[in-house]
Design a protein around this motif. Structure first.
Motif, PDB file in Angstrom:
ATOM      1  N   LEU A   1       0.927 -29.103 -28.650  1.00  0.00           N
ATOM      2  CA  LEU A   1       2.167 -28.990 -27.898  1.00  0.00           C
ATOM      3  C   LEU A   1       3.269 -28.848 -28.939  1.00  0.00           C
ATOM      4  CD1 LEU A   1       3.474 -29.355 -25.032  1.00  0.00           C
ATOM      5  CD2 LEU A   1       3.677 -31.778 -25.612  1.00  0.00           C
ATOM      6  N   VAL A   2       4.001 -27.736 -28.890  1.00  0.00           N
ATOM      7  CA  VAL A   2       5.072 -27.500 -29.855  1.00  0.00           C
ATOM      8  C   VAL A   2       6.398 -27.715 -29.127  1.00  0.00           C
ATOM      9  CG1 VAL A   2       6.147 -25.860 -31.433  1.00  0.00           C
ATOM     10  CG2 VAL A   2       3.662 -25.846 -31.129  1.00  0.00           C
ATOM     11  N   ILE A   3       7.220 -28.577 -29.708  1.00  0.00           N
ATOM     12  CA  ILE A   3       8.476 -28.958 -29.074  1.00  0.00           C
ATOM     13  C   ILE A   3       9.636 -28.636 -30.005  1.00  0.00           C
ATOM     14  CG2 ILE A   3       9.809 -30.908 -28.181  1.00  0.00           C
ATOM     15  CD1 ILE A   3       7.041 -32.192 -27.562  1.00  0.00           C
ATOM     16  N   GLU A   4      10.658 -27.985 -29.459  1.00  0.00           N
ATOM     17  CA  GLU A   4      11.875 -27.734 -30.226  1.00  0.00           C
ATOM     18  C   GLU A   4      12.840 -28.859 -29.909  1.00  0.00           C
ATOM     19  OE1 GLU A   4      15.297 -24.369 -30.795  1.00  0.00           O
ATOM     20  OE2 GLU A   4      13.235 -23.754 -30.407  1.00  0.00           O
ATOM     21  N   ALA A   5      13.119 -29.646 -30.920  1.00  0.00           N
ATOM     22  CA  ALA A   5      14.019 -30.792 -30.797  1.00  0.00           C
ATOM     23  C   ALA A   5      14.568 -31.075 -32.197  1.00  0.00           C
ATOM     24  CB  ALA A   5      13.268 -31.998 -30.239  1.00  0.00           C
ATOM     25  N   PRO A   6      15.633 -30.385 -32.579  1.00  0.00           N
ATOM     26  CA  PRO A   6      16.141 -30.448 -33.948  1.00  0.00           C
ATOM     27  C   PRO A   6      16.425 -31.858 -34.455  1.00  0.00           C
ATOM     28  CG  PRO A   6      17.291 -28.759 -32.694  1.00  0.00           C
ATOM     29  CD  PRO A   6      16.416 -29.494 -31.735  1.00  0.00           C
ATOM     30  N   LYS A   7      17.056 -32.666 -33.645  1.00  0.00           N
ATOM     31  CA  LYS A   7      17.424 -34.021 -34.062  1.00  0.00           C
ATOM     32  C   LYS A   7      16.175 -34.873 -34.310  1.00  0.00           C
ATOM     33  CE  LYS A   7      20.886 -37.374 -32.594  1.00  0.00           C
ATOM     34  NZ  LYS A   7      21.733 -37.762 -31.483  1.00  0.00           N
ATOM     35  N   ALA A   8      15.221 -34.804 -33.402  1.00  0.00           N
ATOM     36  CA  ALA A   8      13.984 -35.574 -33.544  1.00  0.00           C
ATOM     37  C   ALA A   8      13.154 -35.048 -34.713  1.00  0.00           C
ATOM     38  CB  ALA A   8      13.178 -35.523 -32.254  1.00  0.00           C
ATOM     39  N   ALA A   9      13.031 -33.733 -34.828  1.00  0.00           N
ATOM     40  CA  ALA A   9      12.210 -33.129 -35.873  1.00  0.00           C
ATOM     41  C   ALA A   9      12.716 -33.499 -37.262  1.00  0.00           C
ATOM     42  CB  ALA A   9      12.157 -31.611 -35.710  1.00  0.00           C
TER      43      ALA A   9
ATOM     44  N   ARG B   1      11.335 -27.739 -35.047  1.00  0.00           N
ATOM     45  CA  ARG B   1      10.201 -27.938 -34.138  1.00  0.00           C
ATOM     46  C   ARG B   1       9.175 -28.887 -34.740  1.00  0.00           C
ATOM     47  NH1 ARG B   1       8.956 -21.752 -32.115  1.00  0.00           N
ATOM     48  NH2 ARG B   1      10.975 -21.459 -31.108  1.00  0.00           N
ATOM     49  N   PHE B   2       8.443 -29.545 -33.854  1.00  0.00           N
ATOM     50  CA  PHE B   2       7.304 -30.344 -34.304  1.00  0.00           C
ATOM     51  C   PHE B   2       6.156 -30.131 -33.329  1.00  0.00           C
ATOM     52  CE2 PHE B   2       9.650 -33.217 -31.543  1.00  0.00           C
ATOM     53  CZ  PHE B   2       8.676 -33.883 -30.825  1.00  0.00           C
ATOM     54  N   ALA B   3       4.948 -30.397 -33.808  1.00  0.00           N
ATOM     55  CA  ALA B   3       3.756 -30.183 -32.990  1.00  0.00           C
ATOM     56  C   ALA B   3       2.941 -31.469 -32.922  1.00  0.00           C
ATOM     57  CB  ALA B   3       2.898 -29.064 -33.582  1.00  0.00           C
ATOM     58  N   VAL B   4       2.349 -31.705 -31.758  1.00  0.00           N
ATOM     59  CA  VAL B   4       1.423 -32.812 -31.553  1.00  0.00           C
ATOM     60  C   VAL B   4       0.144 -32.236 -30.980  1.00  0.00           C
ATOM     61  CG1 VAL B   4       3.213 -34.553 -31.225  1.00  0.00           C
ATOM     62  CG2 VAL B   4       2.349 -33.332 -29.242  1.00  0.00           C
ATOM     63  N   ARG B   5      -0.985 -32.802 -31.358  1.00  0.00           N
ATOM     64  CA  ARG B   5      -2.264 -32.318 -30.849  1.00  0.00           C
ATOM     65  C   ARG B   5      -2.539 -32.970 -29.504  1.00  0.00           C
ATOM     66  NH1 ARG B   5      -5.382 -31.944 -35.255  1.00  0.00           N
ATOM     67  NH2 ARG B   5      -4.496 -29.902 -35.415  1.00  0.00           N
ATOM     68  N   LEU B   6      -3.044 -32.175 -28.553  1.00  0.00           N
ATOM     69  CA  LEU B   6      -3.364 -32.678 -27.222  1.00  0.00           C
ATOM     70  C   LEU B   6      -4.849 -32.970 -27.123  1.00  0.00           C
ATOM     71  CD1 LEU B   6      -1.351 -30.168 -25.005  1.00  0.00           C
ATOM     72  CD2 LEU B   6      -0.711 -32.493 -25.630  1.00  0.00           C
ATOM     73  N   SER B   7      -5.189 -34.157 -26.680  1.00  0.00           N
ATOM     74  CA  SER B   7      -6.593 -34.463 -26.397  1.00  0.00           C
ATOM     75  C   SER B   7      -6.948 -33.788 -25.076  1.00  0.00           C
ATOM     76  CB  SER B   7      -6.812 -35.971 -26.275  1.00  0.00           C
ATOM     77  OG  SER B   7      -6.192 -36.468 -25.098  1.00  0.00           O
TER      78      SER B   7
END
Length: 64
Positions: free
Chosen positions: A19-27, A52-58
């Motif tokens: 899951l790739v999320i665009e969230a400049p402040k969090a990233a 952006r940051f990415a998390v792996r989905l189970s």
């Protein structure tokens, strides 16, 4: 430990095995291996790329 503090509302930009999320402040404050809570689900960050940051989905998470 999560504080329950909402840092930012991001936008999902891609969904596959990750899951790739665009969230400049969090990233800006994340590194690969960090934990992040998304809609109440704790996920591990696998990559950070600019705003952006990415998390792996189970499989179980992806089904829900």
């Amino acid at each position: 430990m999560f504080t329950g503090r909402v840092v930012e509302v991001g936008a999902i930009v891609d969904v596959d095995d990750e899951l790739v999320i665009e969230a400049p402040k969090a990233a800006a404050g994340l590194l690969a291996g960090a934990s992040v809570c998304i809609s109440g689900v704790c996920m591990s960050v696998v990559a950070v790329d600019g705003e952006r940051f990415a998390v792996r989905l189970s499989a179980e998470t992806a089904r829900r």
